[in-house]
Design an enzyme around this catalytic site. Structure first.
Site, PDB file in Angstrom:
ATOM      1  CB  THR A  92      -0.913  -0.023   1.241  1.00 12.62           C
ATOM      2  OG1 THR A  92      -1.698  -1.216   1.174  1.00 12.62           O
ATOM      3  CG2 THR A  92      -1.820   1.197   1.292  1.00 12.62           C
ATOM      4  CG  PHE A 132      -8.772  -5.082  -2.068  1.00 15.01           C
ATOM      5  CD1 PHE A 132      -8.750  -3.784  -1.564  1.00 15.01           C
ATOM      6  CD2 PHE A 132      -8.683  -5.247  -3.437  1.00 15.01           C
ATOM      7  CE1 PHE A 132      -8.650  -2.683  -2.412  1.00 15.01           C
ATOM      8  CE2 PHE A 132      -8.581  -4.156  -4.295  1.00 15.01           C
ATOM      9  CZ  PHE A 132      -8.561  -2.872  -3.782  1.00 15.01           C
ATOM     10  N   GLY A 171      -7.923  -2.450  14.989  1.00 19.15           N
ATOM     11  CA  GLY A 171      -6.473  -2.497  15.205  1.00 19.15           C
ATOM     12  C   GLY A 171      -5.840  -3.127  13.984  1.00 19.15           C
ATOM     13  CB  CYS A 222      -4.356  -2.793   7.211  1.00 18.87           C
ATOM     14  SG  CYS A 222      -3.393  -4.243   6.774  1.00 18.87           S
ATOM     15  CE  LYS A 240      -9.209 -10.542  10.988  1.00 21.89           C
ATOM     16  NZ  LYS A 240      -9.457 -10.170   9.592  1.00 21.89           N
ATOM     17  NE  ARG A 249       1.963  -6.646  11.842  1.00 28.96           N
ATOM     18  CZ  ARG A 249       2.079  -6.825  10.513  1.00 28.96           C
ATOM     19  NH1 ARG A 249       2.803  -5.988   9.804  1.00 28.96           N
ATOM     20  NH2 ARG A 249       1.459  -7.816   9.918  1.00 28.96           N
TER      21      ARG A 249
HETATM   22  C1  UGA Z   1      -7.971  -4.918   6.351  1.00 27.88           C
HETATM   23  C2  UGA Z   1      -8.987  -4.908   5.191  1.00 27.88           C
HETATM   24  O1  UGA Z   1     -10.211  -5.485   5.624  1.00 27.88           O
HETATM   25  C3  UGA Z   1      -8.442  -5.688   3.988  1.00 27.88           C
HETATM   26  O2  UGA Z   1      -9.342  -5.577   2.906  1.00 27.88           O
HETATM   27  C4  UGA Z   1      -7.091  -5.091   3.591  1.00 27.88           C
HETATM   28  O3  UGA Z   1      -6.504  -5.814   2.513  1.00 27.88           O
HETATM   29  C5  UGA Z   1      -6.146  -5.123   4.776  1.00 27.88           C
HETATM   30  O4  UGA Z   1      -6.728  -4.387   5.891  1.00 27.88           O
HETATM   31  C6  UGA Z   1      -4.863  -4.461   4.350  1.00 27.88           C
HETATM   32  O5  UGA Z   1      -4.879  -3.276   4.022  1.00 27.88           O
HETATM   33  O6  UGA Z   1      -3.835  -5.163   4.201  1.00 27.88           O
HETATM   34  P1  UGA Z   1      -7.276  -6.706   8.253  1.00 27.88           P
HETATM   35  O7  UGA Z   1      -6.610  -5.546   8.911  1.00 27.88           O
HETATM   36  O8  UGA Z   1      -6.525  -7.958   8.055  1.00 27.88           O
HETATM   37  O9  UGA Z   1      -7.803  -6.265   6.772  1.00 27.88           O
HETATM   38  O10 UGA Z   1      -8.571  -7.112   9.109  1.00 27.88           O
HETATM   39  P2  UGA Z   1     -10.112  -6.662   9.169  1.00 27.88           P
HETATM   40  O11 UGA Z   1     -10.932  -7.876   9.138  1.00 27.88           O
HETATM   41  O12 UGA Z   1     -10.411  -5.619   8.168  1.00 27.88           O
HETATM   42  O13 UGA Z   1     -10.202  -6.037  10.635  1.00 27.88           O
HETATM   43  C7  UGA Z   1      -9.519  -4.846  10.995  1.00 27.88           C
HETATM   44  C8  UGA Z   1      -9.937  -4.403  12.383  1.00 27.88           C
HETATM   45  O14 UGA Z   1     -11.281  -3.934  12.384  1.00 27.88           O
HETATM   46  C9  UGA Z   1      -9.878  -5.500  13.431  1.00 27.88           C
HETATM   47  O15 UGA Z   1      -9.305  -4.972  14.612  1.00 27.88           O
HETATM   48  C10 UGA Z   1     -11.325  -5.891  13.653  1.00 27.88           C
HETATM   49  O16 UGA Z   1     -11.562  -6.380  14.947  1.00 27.88           O
HETATM   50  C11 UGA Z   1     -12.012  -4.532  13.443  1.00 27.88           C
HETATM   51  N1  UGA Z   1     -13.422  -4.658  13.040  1.00 27.88           N
HETATM   52  C12 UGA Z   1     -13.768  -5.192  11.842  1.00 27.88           C
HETATM   53  C13 UGA Z   1     -14.418  -4.165  13.878  1.00 27.88           C
HETATM   54  O17 UGA Z   1     -14.146  -3.640  14.979  1.00 27.88           O
HETATM   55  N2  UGA Z   1     -15.722  -4.258  13.481  1.00 27.88           N
HETATM   56  C14 UGA Z   1     -16.083  -4.794  12.298  1.00 27.88           C
HETATM   57  O18 UGA Z   1     -17.297  -4.841  12.013  1.00 27.88           O
HETATM   58  C15 UGA Z   1     -15.088  -5.283  11.465  1.00 27.88           C
END
Ligand code: UGA
Length: 435
Positions: A126, A152, A263, A266, A326, A333
């Protein structure tokens, strides 16, 4: 179908998933990382991260000879007609993306790819809008095409996301590379029932699509967390509210789970990088700043709730369930759990913690925590238990048993994992987020 020779630079979540996925689709892939210990591990078929299904995929493709690893970048550059770059772009103190690792690779590519060799450099990391264009200028060779192909995938579901993406975005200034990418992605497009669209656009738009997507998802999370706070004040239940909101097709079902905030490696990094980018163009991105501030402050409301219920924190014992940012990953991180534990320790709390996968990583960075073998041990003798990461195994806990081991059966459910009625029926005092 045509197969290709690929070099993937960077064996982190994105690089490793990309390498394994393209190998599985029939291509020959050499994955490069300068971390020799990591490559040594990978060569023996062991992946350095917890990512469901990825270890098996790597092993399978190593055995069939389509995937190999090296710490020698020159070897990789010689081999690949596509050079995928998936190195980290962490955040600097001022929020800006740190591009040093990427620039180092670009230098090496410029030095070692000679005129006769036709190569396509594909940036997956990114990067701030404009970066790939700069790389194209720096390399400045007719035989090297430079493309931006954002990733993504999510940690924890990286394999599935790699094979079944919602869309594939290819940023390029050269319409001639389209045919090549159509061929490269053909086997992947044929996999699912609904073919994901392959979107060709200019470099800057492709770079912006990545930042805008992450920033928008982060916005949804901060928005729902603010609504959750209001729900608490007004006697509404955020689960009822978000479940009904999700049914509106214009809103969509995802990223509306209230919790303790986002968190990971990303969202925190990319929201700040976009904010920095906006500032550098004299634009005050008020909305994004609010998203970031809400996320930073959200956990303090939860901590206040704990402090109030326990009538002070000093001298208390608290069990923390979940350390990873998660579930289904060992990545800590920018994990909210680590932030919360640090604050609790400062406030004089004795913290006992358990996570199914993230304890080895946490032990390296956190002192003063008692790491436990399971959730029951973490709760034992405690004044309260905090659920911070919603691993499946926590949903299935025997709460009666857990409560009987505790000094006081109080649970703070930071991810609204449990049904409050059931928890209360097991003899617990229950506090969720926004309900
Ligand atoms: C995120 C994006 O979802 C991906 O599409 C992207 O490729 C990635 O970043 C990146 O840029 O490399 P990721 O950080 O692995 O992916 O995980 P997510 O599932 O998006 O969760 C991110 C955070 O949001 C976690 O802490 C999760 O607990 C929180 N979250 C997610 C919430 O608090 N509520 C939600 O409804 C969804």
């Amino acid at each position: 179908m045509k197969s290709f020779q690929l070099c993937v630079i960077g064996a982190g979540y994105v690089g490793l998933s990309t390498a394994a996925c393209f190998a599985e689709l029939g291509n020959k892939v050499v994955c490069v990382d300068k971390d020799k210990a990591k490559i040594h591990k990978l060569k023996r078929g062991r992946i350095p991260i917890h990512e469901p299904g990825l270890g098996e995929l790597v092993q399978k493709n190593m055995l069939n000879g389509r995937l190999s690893f090296t710490s020698n970048i020159i070897e990789g550059l010689k081999f690949g007609s596509f050079i995928f770059v998936a190195v980290g772009t962490p955040r600097k103190k001022n929020g800006e993306a740190d591009l040093r690792a990427l620039q180092e690779i670009v230098k090496t590519v410029g030095r070692f790819i000679t005129k006769g060799q036709k190569k396509t450099v594909v940036i997956k990391s990114t990067v701030p809008v404009g970066t790939t264009g700069e790389i194209e200028k720096t390399l400045g060779k007719e035989n090297i095409d430079v493309v931006f192909n954002p990733e993504f995938l999510r940690e924890g579901t990286a394999v599935e996301d790699s094979f079944y993406p919602d869309r594939i975005v290819i940023g390029t200034n050269d319409p001639n590379v389209q045919g090549l990418f159509n061929k490269l992605y053909q086997p992947l497009l044929a996999l699912g029932e609904s073919r994901p669209p392959l979107i060709f656009t200019d470099l800057q738009s492709a770079e912006m699509i990545k930042y805008a997507s992450n920033a928008f998802l982060a916005t949804k999370i901060s928005f729902i967390n603010e609504i959750a706070h209001l729900c608490e004040q007004l006697g509404a239940d955020i689960k009822e509210v978000s479940n009904a909101m999700r049914l509106d097709k214009r809103i969509g079902p995802h990223f509306l789970s209230a919790g303790l905030g986002y968190g990971g490696s990303c969202f925190p990094k990319d929201t700040r990088a976009l904010d920095h980018l906006a500032n550098s163009r004299g634009h005050n991105f008020h909305l994004l700043r609010a998203v970031i501030d809400v996320n930073n402050n959200h956990k303090f409301r939860f901590l206040e709730k704990i402090e109030k219920e326990l009538k002070g924190l000093r001298g208390k014992t608290i069990g923390v369930l979940g350390l990873a940012f998660k579930p289904k990953t060992d990545d800590i991180r920018e994990s909210i759990s680590i932030d919360i534990i640090k604050i609790l320790i400062k406030k004089g709390v004795r913290v006992k913690a358990y996570d199914p996968k993230a304890m080895p990583a946490t032990k390296k960075i956190l002192n003063g925590v008692k790491f436990c073998r399971n959730a029951y041990e973490a709760a034992q003798g405690g004044d309260a238990v905090l659920l911070v990461t919603e691993w499946d195994e926590f949903a299935d806990l025997d709460l009666k048993k857990m409560g009987s081991l505790m000094e006081k059966a109080i649970i703070f459910d930071g991810r609204n994992l449990y049904d409050p009625k059931k928890v209360r029926n097991s003899g617990f005092v229950y506090h969720g987020v926004g309900r």
